[in-house]
Design a protein around this motif. Structure first.
Motif, short mmCIF file in Angstrom:
data_model
loop_
_atom_site.label_atom_id
_atom_site.label_comp_id
_atom_site.label_asym_id
_atom_site.label_seq_id
_atom_site.Cartn_x
_atom_site.Cartn_y
_atom_site.Cartn_z
N ASN A 4 142.89 -7.95 17.53
CA ASN A 4 142.96 -6.52 17.31
C ASN A 4 142.00 -6.12 16.19
O ASN A 4 141.40 -6.98 15.54
N ILE A 5 141.85 -4.83 15.96
CA ILE A 5 140.81 -4.35 15.05
C ILE A 5 141.01 -4.77 13.60
O ILE A 5 140.06 -4.78 12.82
N SER A 6 142.23 -5.11 13.21
CA SER A 6 142.50 -5.42 11.80
C SER A 6 142.15 -6.86 11.44
O SER A 6 142.13 -7.21 10.25
N THR A 308 140.59 5.77 20.41
CA THR A 308 141.99 5.45 20.14
C THR A 308 142.15 4.00 19.68
O THR A 308 141.35 3.13 20.06
N ARG A 309 143.16 3.77 18.88
CA ARG A 309 143.46 2.41 18.43
C ARG A 309 143.77 1.51 19.64
O ARG A 309 143.30 0.37 19.71
N ASP A 313 141.76 -1.96 20.63
CA ASP A 313 142.47 -3.23 20.71
C ASP A 313 142.37 -3.84 22.11
O ASP A 313 142.20 -5.06 22.27
N THR A 337 138.46 4.37 9.49
CA THR A 337 138.83 2.95 9.64
C THR A 337 140.25 2.69 9.13
O THR A 337 141.07 2.07 9.81
N LEU A 340 142.74 4.17 11.53
CA LEU A 340 142.90 3.39 12.76
C LEU A 340 143.74 2.14 12.51
O LEU A 340 144.63 1.80 13.30
N ILE A 341 143.46 1.46 11.44
CA ILE A 341 144.22 0.24 11.13
C ILE A 341 145.69 0.56 10.85
O ILE A 341 146.59 -0.23 11.15
N GLY A 343 147.27 2.72 12.48
CA GLY A 343 147.88 3.04 13.76
C GLY A 343 147.54 4.40 14.33
O GLY A 343 147.96 4.73 15.44
N ASN A 345 144.86 7.54 15.66
CA ASN A 345 143.67 7.63 16.49
C ASN A 345 142.61 8.46 15.77
O ASN A 345 142.87 9.05 14.72
#
Length: 419
Positions: A4-6, A308-309, A313, A337, A340-341, A343, A345
């Motif tokens: 995932n993005i994190s 969107t998150r 992901d 950023t 988004l992390i 949660g 959008n």
């Protein structure tokens, strides 16, 4: 656990603390001779506070004779090393990898901005853009070798300043992209004709950068999936170039597409409508990423369309890409950023920028200068304005371009008067 993005990612010897990367956008905040300004540093400091895993700068020119617009940064010697070092230091301050996008615009320079424009071949633009851009002069082979050297020299200076890496701009119709395209490259020597020859300039520039920088320095490339022009650079061509770069050990490749004449990178409509499945997955070039993922091992970055998150992901979890590029939303939401992390959008869904002047609105230029106006505000410590008038921005841009041309020609005028 799915990606995932994190999550962090190691590229070469550099750790990207998360998967959100600021894609390159033109800032137009440098001095008239291409030096870094406090406003540019303030802009990147603001973005750094917002939690980015890495930040790719806007176009940084490798040659002062070839500027794509007023206010662009130029790195061709060490005369501005102190300010470059200050800019690069933001990477350590915020644990954000700072990547410099190195570029040569080729023929994509407004008339009058430079003494001349150069390209692989002397091929101008179509009728819609011909009034704004002149016909370029074909590069000599000696000039080609000099430009390759310049890519390496600029990268060396960037590493000395403290940046973590560079990205060769090989997309959107700029010089590297023009070499790759049979529509714009009609050369009959070793730099044109076959795809092997057309990709030679890019590959030799990449090798020169590797030669002039350390082993741990990150070197990436931004590459079109296709030009979306008849007779141009195709997806099949692109896959072959991806494979060649992968074999040379490129650290990452960012996938984009289009040119000024066919601006797919800005989300412009293509001749064929996107599949519903593609629309649902948000990103413009994710389908191509899935295709090329089967052919290369290098890190892939997709920029354009993500909002969107969940969509980000899902793209990472699918394996189609390893990094998520965010560009235009950062112009109006600098801490996107972190949001988004957490949660959320993207707050502001970007829309096509229209002046109401049809010939201008057909081009990709407003998708550059409207956002540059937002960057100027941020660089002055102000808040961005999502409702800023595109027409007002365009008129200010034209005024600035005219002033730049007058300043550039002033020494010539003075000399003529003296004689």
């Amino acid at each position: 656990m799915s990606v995932n993005i994190s999550q962090p990612l190691k590229i070469n010897k550099q750790i990207f603390k998360n998967r959100i990367i600021k894609g390159a956008m033109s800032e137009a905040l440098a001095t008239s001779d291409g030096k870094v300004t406090p406003a540019l540093i303030k802009l990147y400091d603001t973005w750094g506070k917002g939690g980015l895993g890495a930040s790719i700068t806007g176009n940084v020119m490798i040659d002062h004779r070839a500027k794509n617009e007023p206010g662009v940064v130029i790195v061709e010697d060490e005369s501005d090393l102190a300010r470059l070092t200050e800019w690069a230091s933001l990477g350590k301050k915020y644990n954000t990898a700072q990547i410099v996008q190195l570029s040569h615009p080729g023929k994509q320079c407004p008339k009058g901005l430079n003494r001349e424009t150069v390209a692989p071949s002397a091929i101008g633009f179509g009728p819609a853009m011909a009034p704004l851009f002149g016909v370029p002069r074909e590069l000599t082979e000696a000039e080609i070798y000099d430009l390759i050297r310049r890519f390496g020299e600029s990268a060396r200076i960037c590493e000395k300043a403290g940046f973590q890496g560079v990205q060769i701009h090989g997309a959107h119709g700029y010089l590297v992209s023009a070499f790759l395209s049979p529509k714009h490259n009609h050369r009959t020597d070793q730099w044109g004709g076959s795809l092997e020859n057309r990709m030679r300039f890019l590959l030799e520039s990449f090798k020169e950068i590797r030669k002039q920088t350390s082993a741990g320095f990150v070197v990436g490339v931004k590459l079109n999936s296709a030009d979306f022009q008849k007779g141009g650079f195709t997806e099949e061509d692109s896959v072959a170039v991806f494979k060649a770069l992968d074999a040379l050990g490129v650290d990452f490749i960012e996938i984009s597409g289009g040119t000024y004449e066919a601006p797919a990178m800005a989300g412009a409509k293509r001749k064929q409508p996107a599949k519903e499945s593609t629309i649902q997955r948000e990103a413009y070039f994710l389908e191509f990423a899935e295709k090329v993922r089967k052919e290369v091992k290098t890190v892939l970055m997709v920029t354009g369309g993500f909002r969107t998150r969940a969509g980000m992901d899902a793209a990472l979890a699918s394996g189609a890409c390893d990094l998520i590029g965010i560009a235009r939303p950062l112009a109006v939401e600098t801490d996107v950023t972190d949001s988004l992390i957490a949660g959320a959008n993207v707050k502001y869904a970007t829309q096509p920028i229209k002046t109401g002047i049809a010939p201008i609105d057909k081009l990709a230029v407003m998708e550059v200068i409207w956002y540059a106006a937002q960057f100027r505000a941020i660089g002055q410590g102000k808040s961005p304005n999502p409702k800023l008038s595109p027409l007002v921005v365009f008129l200010r841009y034209m005024k600035g371009s005219i002033q730049e041309m007058i300043l550039k020609r002033k020494p010539i005028i003075t000399k003529l008067r003296a004689s």
